[in-house]
Design a protein around this motif. Structure first.
Motif, PDB file in Angstrom:
ATOM      1  N   PHE A 170      41.453  -3.574 -19.367  1.00 46.34           N
ATOM      2  CA  PHE A 170      41.595  -3.063 -18.015  1.00 46.34           C
ATOM      3  C   PHE A 170      40.334  -3.246 -17.171  1.00 46.34           C
ATOM      4  N   ASP A 171      39.200  -3.531 -17.810  1.00 48.28           N
ATOM      5  CA  ASP A 171      37.934  -3.627 -17.089  1.00 48.28           C
ATOM      6  C   ASP A 171      37.346  -5.028 -17.083  1.00 48.28           C
ATOM      7  N   ASP A 172      38.134  -6.016 -17.445  1.00 50.52           N
ATOM      8  CA  ASP A 172      37.668  -7.391 -17.365  1.00 50.52           C
ATOM      9  C   ASP A 172      37.418  -7.735 -15.899  1.00 50.52           C
ATOM     10  N   PRO A 173      36.205  -8.124 -15.519  1.00 51.20           N
ATOM     11  CA  PRO A 173      35.932  -8.436 -14.106  1.00 51.20           C
ATOM     12  C   PRO A 173      36.695  -9.652 -13.594  1.00 51.20           C
ATOM     13  N   ALA A 174      37.304 -10.428 -14.501  1.00 48.77           N
ATOM     14  CA  ALA A 174      38.067 -11.605 -14.073  1.00 48.77           C
ATOM     15  C   ALA A 174      39.441 -11.248 -13.520  1.00 48.77           C
ATOM     16  N   ASP A 217      31.822  -2.099 -24.761  1.00 52.66           N
ATOM     17  CA  ASP A 217      31.937  -0.871 -25.543  1.00 52.66           C
ATOM     18  C   ASP A 217      32.642   0.236 -24.770  1.00 52.66           C
ATOM     19  N   GLU A 218      32.351   0.349 -23.474  1.00 49.74           N
ATOM     20  CA  GLU A 218      32.906   1.433 -22.674  1.00 49.74           C
ATOM     21  C   GLU A 218      34.116   1.007 -21.848  1.00 49.74           C
ATOM     22  N   SER A 219      34.597  -0.205 -22.063  1.00 47.16           N
ATOM     23  CA  SER A 219      35.783  -0.655 -21.318  1.00 47.16           C
ATOM     24  C   SER A 219      37.049  -0.120 -21.975  1.00 47.16           C
ATOM     25  N   MET A 220      38.187  -0.410 -21.367  1.00 45.19           N
ATOM     26  CA  MET A 220      39.473   0.059 -21.895  1.00 45.19           C
ATOM     27  C   MET A 220      40.270  -1.146 -22.399  1.00 45.19           C
ATOM     28  N   TRP A 221      40.131  -1.395 -23.688  1.00 48.80           N
ATOM     29  CA  TRP A 221      40.870  -2.476 -24.336  1.00 48.80           C
ATOM     30  C   TRP A 221      42.330  -2.067 -24.419  1.00 48.80           C
ATOM     31  N   ARG A 227      46.478   3.245 -14.785  1.00 48.91           N
ATOM     32  CA  ARG A 227      45.685   2.036 -14.569  1.00 48.91           C
ATOM     33  C   ARG A 227      46.493   0.742 -14.716  1.00 48.91           C
ATOM     34  N   LEU A 228      47.780   0.841 -14.992  1.00 49.62           N
ATOM     35  CA  LEU A 228      48.601  -0.356 -15.214  1.00 49.62           C
ATOM     36  C   LEU A 228      48.775  -1.189 -13.951  1.00 49.62           C
ATOM     37  N   PRO A 229      48.834  -2.519 -14.086  1.00 46.48           N
ATOM     38  CA  PRO A 229      49.235  -3.355 -12.951  1.00 46.48           C
ATOM     39  C   PRO A 229      50.713  -3.151 -12.649  1.00 46.48           C
ATOM     40  N   LYS A 230      51.155  -3.650 -11.517  1.00 47.32           N
ATOM     41  CA  LYS A 230      52.499  -3.351 -11.020  1.00 47.32           C
ATOM     42  C   LYS A 230      53.612  -3.775 -11.962  1.00 47.32           C
ATOM     43  N   ASP A 231      53.438  -4.886 -12.675  1.00 43.29           N
ATOM     44  CA  ASP A 231      54.547  -5.368 -13.505  1.00 43.29           C
ATOM     45  C   ASP A 231      54.668  -4.627 -14.832  1.00 43.29           C
ATOM     46  N   GLY A 232      53.748  -3.687 -15.109  1.00 49.53           N
ATOM     47  CA  GLY A 232      53.860  -2.883 -16.315  1.00 49.53           C
ATOM     48  C   GLY A 232      53.314  -3.540 -17.570  1.00 49.53           C
ATOM     49  N   VAL A 233      52.784  -4.751 -17.457  1.00 54.16           N
ATOM     50  CA  VAL A 233      52.180  -5.446 -18.592  1.00 54.16           C
ATOM     51  C   VAL A 233      50.677  -5.532 -18.342  1.00 54.16           C
ATOM     52  N   PRO A 234      49.858  -4.935 -19.203  1.00 52.39           N
ATOM     53  CA  PRO A 234      48.424  -4.853 -18.918  1.00 52.39           C
ATOM     54  C   PRO A 234      47.695  -6.167 -19.103  1.00 52.39           C
ATOM     55  N   TYR A 235      46.573  -6.295 -18.401  1.00 51.13           N
ATOM     56  CA  TYR A 235      45.627  -7.337 -18.756  1.00 51.13           C
ATOM     57  C   TYR A 235      45.038  -6.961 -20.110  1.00 51.13           C
ATOM     58  N   TRP A 236      44.492  -7.926 -20.814  1.00 52.57           N
ATOM     59  CA  TRP A 236      44.016  -7.689 -22.184  1.00 52.57           C
ATOM     60  C   TRP A 236      43.003  -6.551 -22.235  1.00 52.57           C
TER      61      TRP A 236
END
Length: 405
Positions: free
Chosen positions: A297-301, A245-249, A286-295
């Motif tokens: 931003f707060d996924d612990p994986a 709920d409090e993560s950043m989708w 909060r973006l990763p270096k390549d500019g394409v986000p993980y699904w």
């Protein structure tokens, strides 16, 4: 393939070689966005040839397969494929592609004249009929869009002040999702083009309710806001497609960036602009270096979590829109450069599908919590990628033309 006047006039850049007695020479140069667009047009035509009917629409491609899995007209993604065809026609002027776009678009007409099931009417109708009307001026398309806006407006709850995004989710008496910000453009457009002026008020109110309740103090957004449908009181914010709920989708954040930018463009409300900027800055930070986000931003994986190319494509469109709206020259340049960075990343071998399948992009994520469409090509990623490429191509060629005048 017949090229449009726009392409012919914009893809030729004159470089004058001046010297003692030297003749002027004209060298044909294509921008990077044009090169990727040319490649994309080939892929889109290949996908078009593989499709057999015009009342089913591409949605995603399963790993290991080449062709699109199809859905019906009521699916929320139905408008993206005809939208892609309209973008292809806009770039190429290809009459055969236009005919195909018209046929697929026609199948969506029913959405405008049947009871509203959810907020996705904007995605379904504005991406198809909206692009078609913009490019052809077909008055029949205008009538359908006005009817669709009225249908979408039936989901508005004046007590809450927002559209009931997902009536089917009975656990929330009234819910408003951040994705819905993208569908307000249909209402804004209709209010300016012969529709009921109340459609403007509905869009404005919905954006305000979303801003005041779904945008969190940390500048991330809730996917869904739950409201009491009798008092209008905000109950809580939750997620359906994010990690928590409090993560950043990721895609939800980009819907907010783009949606609030459009709301400012249509209303002039500076708080909408400020909200879009706030969401953008948090996203960029909060973006990763390549500019394409993980699904999410707060996924612990992370860094082993799947990426979401669709979020990067939406972000590119949103930032190019935002760059046209902000007054500060440094911010304009920053947002254009960031958008270009996202498009460049998506245009690399890491994300382009190449010969793997009939999509343009790999590595999108649809509904991770339910295990659906994870690390797959998804149609809305291709739609917003095409939109971003066209926006960038026009920007690059307008800059080049200005330099050689």
């Amino acid at each position: 393939m017949k090229l449009s006047k726009h392409l012919l006039s914009c893809s030729l850049i004159s470089i004058l070689l001046l010297g003692c007695g030297a003749e002027k020479k004209e060298i044909t140069v294509k921008t990077n966005s044009e090169i990727v667009l040319d490649q994309s047009v080939i892929k889109i035509n290949e996908a078009l040839k593989a499709l057999k009917t015009t009342d089913s629409f591409p949605r995603h491609i399963v790993k290991g397969e080449k062709d699109w899995r199809l859905v019906g007209v009521r699916d929320w993604c139905s408008g993206f494929w005809p939208g892609i065809l309209w973008y292809t026609y806009e770039y190429t002027g290809d009459a055969e592609v236009k005919t195909a776009a018209e046929k697929y678009t026609a199948s969506i007409k029913t959405i405008a004249y049947t009871e509203a099931e959810d907020h996705d009417i904007g995605f379904q109708v504005y991406c198809s009929f909206g692009n078609g009307y913009r490019l052809t001026g077909n008055e029949a398309y205008k009538d359908i869009m006005l009817a669709a806006a009225d249908t979408l407006a039936t989901l508005y709850n004046p007590i809450v002040g927002s559209i009931h995004s997902w009536p089917s989710k009975q656990e929330y008496p009234h819910n408003t999702i951040v994705d819905n910000m993208m569908n307000l453009e249909l209402l804004f457009w209709a209010a300016k083009n012969g529709g009921n002026k109340k459609l403007y008020d509905i869009a404005l109110s919905h954006a305000e309710v979303t801003m005041n309740n779904l945008v969190r103090p940390d500048s991330a957004v809730y996917h869904l806001g739950s409201f009491d449908n009798k008092t209008g009181q905000f109950i809580r914010g939750v997620t359906h497609q994010g990690y928590a709920d409090e993560s950043m989708w990721a895609r939800g954040q980009t819907w907010g960036i783009y949606g609030f930018a459009v709301a400012y463009r249509e209303s002039g409300r500076t708080d909408f602009l400020e909200t879009s900027i706030k969401l953008t800055e948090h996203y960029l930070k909060r973006l990763p270096k390549d500019g394409v986000p993980y699904w999410d931003f707060d996924d612990p994986a992370i860094p082993n979590a799947p990426k979401d190319a669709s979020a990067a494509a939406v972000a590119a469109c949103g930032l190019l829109e935002l760059a046209e709206l902000v007054k500060d020259n440094k911010l304009q340049d920053k947002y254009r450069q960031e958008a270009k960075r996202f498009i460049t990343a998506l245009s690399s071998k890491n994300y382009l599908s190449g010969d793997a399948n009939n999509a343009l992009l790999l590595h999108s994520t649809g509904h991770h919590p339910k295990g659906r469409e994870i690390d797959e090509p998804i149609i809305y990623a291709d739609y917003y990628f095409m939109e971003a490429l066209l926006r960038l191509e026009k920007l690059e060629n307008s800059n080049h033309l200005a330099l050689i005048k």
